[in-house]
Design an enzyme around this catalytic site. Structure first.
Site, PDB file in Angstrom:
ATOM      1  N   SER A   1       0.796  -1.229   0.000  1.00  0.00           N
ATOM      2  CA  SER A   1       0.000   0.000   0.000  1.00  0.00           C
ATOM      3  C   SER A   1       0.829   1.279   0.000  1.00  0.00           C
ATOM      4  O   SER A   1       0.330   2.334  -0.360  1.00  0.00           O
ATOM      5  CB  SER A   1      -0.961   0.024   1.188  1.00  0.00           C
ATOM      6  OG  SER A   1      -0.284   0.254   2.391  1.00  0.00           O
TER       7      SER A   1
ATOM      8  N   LYS B   1       0.580   4.787   6.765  1.00  0.00           N
ATOM      9  CA  LYS B   1       0.032   5.609   5.680  1.00  0.00           C
ATOM     10  C   LYS B   1       0.628   7.007   5.747  1.00  0.00           C
ATOM     11  O   LYS B   1       1.218   7.411   6.732  1.00  0.00           O
ATOM     12  CB  LYS B   1      -1.497   5.728   5.791  1.00  0.00           C
ATOM     13  CG  LYS B   1      -2.238   4.408   5.868  1.00  0.00           C
ATOM     14  CD  LYS B   1      -2.178   3.622   4.584  1.00  0.00           C
ATOM     15  CE  LYS B   1      -2.887   2.275   4.766  1.00  0.00           C
ATOM     16  NZ  LYS B   1      -2.591   1.357   3.698  1.00  0.00           N
TER      17      LYS B   1
END
Length: 193
Positions: free
Chosen positions: A57, A100
């Site tokens: 990701s 993230k």
């Protein structure tokens, strides 16, 4: 006292001294081990800890199986900033953490239109994402962040579960463990992030 008794007494004193010396050394060793464990606990709890990236990701910034040191100290003295890469717990699975990039800051509005991020109505200039986002999900409508909320996205936008999705959503300040600081493995990519 005869000679044999004198030798036995001297031998007993020496054994007693060696025994006391051994106990003294054992106590020093135990204190040393306790101090090492205490310092390790304090460092892991308040300063930094190792974590491993699981998945793609954050590609191309971070790769699957990269080992990182997470800085847990900085945010005690300053607020997280846009573009910081942070670590936070996933609320629906114990001992699962997400990594993230911060995109939206407290009080801002975030919206994704035509695959691009807009902050307070202005297109965000980004150079780390791989491609245009295919799915805006929650961010297809304007999202106004609270005073302690952050909007996060993975760099590999079309392979990331992030603030666009209801099970992640906006990240509260208190839930941020720290920021990704240094990659320590693999050796050919060691360095700051």
């Amino acid at each position: 006292m005869n000679r044999e008794q004198g030798e036995d007494a001297a031998k007993s004193r020496m054994e007693g001294q060696e025994s006391a010396k051994g106990i003294h050394e054992l106590v020093h060793l135990l204190v040393y081990v306790a101090v090492v464990f205490l310092v390790t606990f304090l460092v892991i709890t308040y300063v930094g800890q190792r974590t491993q990236v699981n998945g793609e990701s954050m590609y191309p910034t971070l790769y699957d199986k990269d080992n990182l040191i997470v800085d847990k100290l900085s945010y005690r003295f300053r607020d997280p900033e846009r573009y910081d890469i942070i670590v936070f717990p996933y609320q629906y699975k114990e001992k699962t953490y997400y990594i993230k990039r911060i995109i939206g800051l407290p009080g801002e509005t975030v919206q994704i239109m035509d695959g691009y991020v807009y902050i307070n109505g202005e297109k965000l200039e980004e150079h780390y994402g791989r491609e245009v986002m295919e799915d805006a999900v929650l961010a297809s409508e304007k999202i106004t962040l609270g005073e302690d909320e952050y909007f996060v996205l993975g760099d590999n936008r079309n392979a990331s579960e992030d603030s666009r999705f209801p099970d992640v959503g906006n990240i509260k300040r208190k839930d941020i463990i720290g920021r990704a600081w240094i990659r320590i493995w693999p050796l050919d990519r060691v360095g700051g992030i």
